[in-house]
Design a protein around this motif. Structure first.
Motif, PDB file in Angstrom:
ATOM      1  N   PRO A  76       2.155  50.072  28.435  1.00 13.61           N
ATOM      2  CA  PRO A  76       2.199  50.941  29.616  1.00 13.61           C
ATOM      3  C   PRO A  76       3.588  51.523  29.823  1.00 13.61           C
ATOM      4  O   PRO A  76       4.574  51.031  29.276  1.00 13.61           O
ATOM      5  CB  PRO A  76       1.818  50.010  30.767  1.00 13.61           C
ATOM      6  CG  PRO A  76       2.151  48.644  30.289  1.00 13.61           C
ATOM      7  CD  PRO A  76       2.015  48.667  28.789  1.00 13.61           C
ATOM      8  N   GLU A  77       3.632  52.561  30.614  1.00  8.40           N
ATOM      9  CA  GLU A  77       4.893  53.189  30.978  1.00  8.40           C
ATOM     10  C   GLU A  77       5.748  52.174  31.735  1.00  8.40           C
ATOM     11  O   GLU A  77       5.273  51.515  32.656  1.00  8.40           O
ATOM     12  CB  GLU A  77       4.590  54.401  31.861  1.00  8.40           C
ATOM     13  CG  GLU A  77       5.769  55.190  32.290  1.00  8.40           C
ATOM     14  CD  GLU A  77       5.357  56.398  33.107  1.00  8.40           C
ATOM     15  OE1 GLU A  77       5.935  57.456  32.885  1.00  8.40           O
ATOM     16  OE2 GLU A  77       4.459  56.286  33.962  1.00  8.40           O
ATOM     17  N   THR A  78       7.016  52.050  31.356  1.00  4.23           N
ATOM     18  CA  THR A  78       7.902  51.084  32.005  1.00  4.23           C
ATOM     19  C   THR A  78       8.426  51.634  33.333  1.00  4.23           C
ATOM     20  O   THR A  78       8.412  52.839  33.572  1.00  4.23           O
ATOM     21  CB  THR A  78       9.106  50.756  31.105  1.00  4.23           C
ATOM     22  OG1 THR A  78       9.873  51.955  30.936  1.00  4.23           O
ATOM     23  CG2 THR A  78       8.669  50.199  29.761  1.00  4.23           C
ATOM     24  N   ASP A  79       8.916  50.734  34.160  1.00  9.88           N
ATOM     25  CA  ASP A  79       9.529  51.159  35.420  1.00  9.88           C
ATOM     26  C   ASP A  79      10.734  52.051  35.155  1.00  9.88           C
ATOM     27  O   ASP A  79      10.985  52.998  35.891  1.00  9.88           O
ATOM     28  CB  ASP A  79       9.955  49.945  36.251  1.00  9.88           C
ATOM     29  CG  ASP A  79       8.765  49.184  36.820  1.00  9.88           C
ATOM     30  OD1 ASP A  79       7.672  49.795  36.947  1.00  9.88           O
ATOM     31  OD2 ASP A  79       8.919  47.993  37.129  1.00  9.88           O
ATOM     32  N   GLU A  80      11.481  51.757  34.075  1.00  9.15           N
ATOM     33  CA  GLU A  80      12.634  52.577  33.717  1.00  9.15           C
ATOM     34  C   GLU A  80      12.195  54.004  33.374  1.00  9.15           C
ATOM     35  O   GLU A  80      12.834  54.977  33.774  1.00  9.15           O
ATOM     36  CB  GLU A  80      13.379  51.959  32.526  1.00  9.15           C
ATOM     37  CG  GLU A  80      14.496  52.809  31.975  1.00  9.15           C
ATOM     38  CD  GLU A  80      15.646  53.061  32.946  1.00  9.15           C
ATOM     39  OE1 GLU A  80      16.406  54.013  32.716  1.00  9.15           O
ATOM     40  OE2 GLU A  80      15.782  52.313  33.928  1.00  9.15           O
ATOM     41  N   HIS A  81      11.093  54.138  32.640  1.00  9.16           N
ATOM     42  CA  HIS A  81      10.599  55.472  32.287  1.00  9.16           C
ATOM     43  C   HIS A  81      10.170  56.230  33.546  1.00  9.16           C
ATOM     44  O   HIS A  81      10.458  57.419  33.690  1.00  9.16           O
ATOM     45  CB  HIS A  81       9.433  55.348  31.301  1.00  9.16           C
ATOM     46  CG  HIS A  81       9.022  56.651  30.718  1.00  9.16           C
ATOM     47  ND1 HIS A  81       7.836  57.264  31.049  1.00  9.16           N
ATOM     48  CD2 HIS A  81       9.635  57.478  29.840  1.00  9.16           C
ATOM     49  CE1 HIS A  81       7.746  58.408  30.386  1.00  9.16           C
ATOM     50  NE2 HIS A  81       8.817  58.564  29.648  1.00  9.16           N
ATOM     51  N   LYS A  82       9.505  55.551  34.460  1.00  6.39           N
ATOM     52  CA  LYS A  82       9.100  56.181  35.727  1.00  6.39           C
ATOM     53  C   LYS A  82      10.333  56.624  36.507  1.00  6.39           C
ATOM     54  O   LYS A  82      10.352  57.699  37.091  1.00  6.39           O
ATOM     55  CB  LYS A  82       8.270  55.211  36.562  1.00  6.39           C
ATOM     56  CG  LYS A  82       6.918  54.899  35.970  1.00  6.39           C
ATOM     57  CD  LYS A  82       6.225  53.839  36.790  1.00  6.39           C
ATOM     58  CE  LYS A  82       5.005  53.320  36.074  1.00  6.39           C
ATOM     59  NZ  LYS A  82       4.414  52.184  36.780  1.00  6.39           N
ATOM     60  N   ARG A  83      11.364  55.768  36.526  1.00  7.00           N
ATOM     61  CA  ARG A  83      12.600  56.097  37.236  1.00  7.00           C
ATOM     62  C   ARG A  83      13.258  57.330  36.617  1.00  7.00           C
ATOM     63  O   ARG A  83      13.736  58.214  37.315  1.00  7.00           O
ATOM     64  CB  ARG A  83      13.568  54.911  37.206  1.00  7.00           C
ATOM     65  CG  ARG A  83      14.797  55.121  38.089  1.00  7.00           C
ATOM     66  CD  ARG A  83      15.831  54.041  37.869  1.00  7.00           C
ATOM     67  NE  ARG A  83      16.455  54.122  36.573  1.00  7.00           N
ATOM     68  CZ  ARG A  83      17.351  55.066  36.202  1.00  7.00           C
ATOM     69  NH1 ARG A  83      17.685  56.019  37.033  1.00  7.00           N
ATOM     70  NH2 ARG A  83      17.882  55.052  34.999  1.00  7.00           N
ATOM     71  N   GLN A  84      13.275  57.395  35.279  1.00 10.65           N
ATOM     72  CA  GLN A  84      13.867  58.553  34.603  1.00 10.65           C
ATOM     73  C   GLN A  84      13.110  59.837  34.933  1.00 10.65           C
ATOM     74  O   GLN A  84      13.731  60.874  35.176  1.00 10.65           O
ATOM     75  CB  GLN A  84      13.881  58.343  33.082  1.00 10.65           C
ATOM     76  CG  GLN A  84      14.965  57.420  32.617  1.00 10.65           C
ATOM     77  CD  GLN A  84      16.341  58.034  32.823  1.00 10.65           C
ATOM     78  OE1 GLN A  84      16.554  59.220  32.627  1.00 10.65           O
ATOM     79  NE2 GLN A  84      17.291  57.211  33.237  1.00 10.65           N
ATOM     80  N   LYS A  85      11.784  59.787  34.961  1.00 12.39           N
ATOM     81  CA  LYS A  85      11.000  60.976  35.315  1.00 12.39           C
ATOM     82  C   LYS A  85      11.333  61.420  36.737  1.00 12.39           C
ATOM     83  O   LYS A  85      11.515  62.606  36.993  1.00 12.39           O
ATOM     84  CB  LYS A  85       9.500  60.707  35.194  1.00 12.39           C
ATOM     85  CG  LYS A  85       9.015  60.649  33.772  1.00 12.39           C
ATOM     86  CD  LYS A  85       7.512  60.747  33.627  1.00 12.39           C
ATOM     87  CE  LYS A  85       6.720  59.879  34.535  1.00 12.39           C
ATOM     88  NZ  LYS A  85       5.277  59.891  34.268  1.00 12.39           N
ATOM     89  N   ASP A  86      11.435  60.464  37.643  1.00 13.07           N
ATOM     90  CA  ASP A  86      11.772  60.789  39.029  1.00 13.07           C
ATOM     91  C   ASP A  86      13.169  61.398  39.110  1.00 13.07           C
ATOM     92  O   ASP A  86      13.387  62.389  39.814  1.00 13.07           O
ATOM     93  CB  ASP A  86      11.689  59.526  39.895  1.00 13.07           C
ATOM     94  CG  ASP A  86      11.998  59.817  41.348  1.00 13.07           C
ATOM     95  OD1 ASP A  86      11.304  60.672  41.937  1.00 13.07           O
ATOM     96  OD2 ASP A  86      12.933  59.194  41.894  1.00 13.07           O
ATOM     97  N   TYR A  87      14.115  60.833  38.375  1.00 16.69           N
ATOM     98  CA  TYR A  87      15.483  61.345  38.358  1.00 16.69           C
ATOM     99  C   TYR A  87      15.512  62.793  37.883  1.00 16.69           C
ATOM    100  O   TYR A  87      16.133  63.652  38.492  1.00 16.69           O
ATOM    101  CB  TYR A  87      16.346  60.457  37.444  1.00 16.69           C
ATOM    102  CG  TYR A  87      17.724  61.014  37.217  1.00 16.69           C
ATOM    103  CD1 TYR A  87      18.746  60.816  38.137  1.00 16.69           C
ATOM    104  CD2 TYR A  87      18.009  61.753  36.070  1.00 16.69           C
ATOM    105  CE1 TYR A  87      20.019  61.328  37.922  1.00 16.69           C
ATOM    106  CE2 TYR A  87      19.273  62.271  35.843  1.00 16.69           C
ATOM    107  CZ  TYR A  87      20.269  62.058  36.770  1.00 16.69           C
ATOM    108  OH  TYR A  87      21.514  62.574  36.557  1.00 16.69           O
ATOM    109  N   TRP A  88      14.826  63.080  36.748  1.00 20.28           N
ATOM    110  CA  TRP A  88      14.836  64.437  36.205  1.00 20.28           C
ATOM    111  C   TRP A  88      14.124  65.414  37.130  1.00 20.28           C
ATOM    112  O   TRP A  88      14.537  66.568  37.253  1.00 20.28           O
ATOM    113  CB  TRP A  88      14.221  64.465  34.801  1.00 20.28           C
ATOM    114  CG  TRP A  88      15.154  63.865  33.797  1.00 20.28           C
ATOM    115  CD1 TRP A  88      15.022  62.672  33.165  1.00 20.28           C
ATOM    116  CD2 TRP A  88      16.396  64.428  33.356  1.00 20.28           C
ATOM    117  NE1 TRP A  88      16.100  62.450  32.345  1.00 20.28           N
ATOM    118  CE2 TRP A  88      16.958  63.516  32.436  1.00 20.28           C
ATOM    119  CE3 TRP A  88      17.083  65.596  33.626  1.00 20.28           C
ATOM    120  CZ2 TRP A  88      18.168  63.743  31.800  1.00 20.28           C
ATOM    121  CZ3 TRP A  88      18.289  65.824  32.976  1.00 20.28           C
ATOM    122  CH2 TRP A  88      18.820  64.906  32.091  1.00 20.28           C
TER     123      TRP A  88
END
Length: 136
Positions: A76-88
């Motif tokens: 699954p998508e990691t919390d870090e990946h979700k955070r990066q999407k939100d940041y961008w």
């Protein structure tokens, strides 16, 4: 090793699947047959794959005779990946762009990557123009 694949005709990253994609993976376990075209590797010589489960983890495995013999871990998508999407998305918004982390193309395919477009224009990944109505 690449983690790029096509799930139900939609490009996905097997190392960062959305909750909906993980649900679909669980549904497909033990149901994919050769020729279904449900899960395909995007590596050169890749071909069709099926799902194997070890404990609570899934792996996409090539049918015999495929050009690529790697087993691809499905996660699954990691919390870090979700955070990066939100940041961008926030960075694009601050610069006057509309940012959509997942979007549907005119052909109906869902894209699992950040799509940016000017707030007042159509989605064109090569065109980045600030919103003329936004003060700089």
């Amino acid at each position: 090793m690449s983690t790029q694949a096509r799930l139900d005709g939609t490009p996905v990253d097997l190392s960062a699947l959305t909750p909906a994609d993980m649900t679909r993976i669980a549904e497909l376990h033990n149901t994919i047959d050769r020729g279904d075209g449900v899960l395909e590797c995007m590596e050169p010589g890749g071909g069709e794959m099926y799902l194997r489960k070890h404990g609570d983890r899934y792996f996409a495995v090539h049918f015999p005779g495929a050009g690529c013999t790697a087993k691809h871990a499905v996660t699954p998508e990691t919390d870090e990946h979700k955070r990066q999407k939100d940041y961008w998305c926030r960075a694009a918004d601050s610069a006057g762009f509309e940012a959509v982390p997942e979007y549907t193309t005119t052909g109906g395919n869902s894209r699992r990557r950040l799509g940016q477009r000017p707030r007042t224009g159509r989605c064109r990944s090569a065109t980045f123009k600030p919103d003329p109505c936004r003060s700089t």
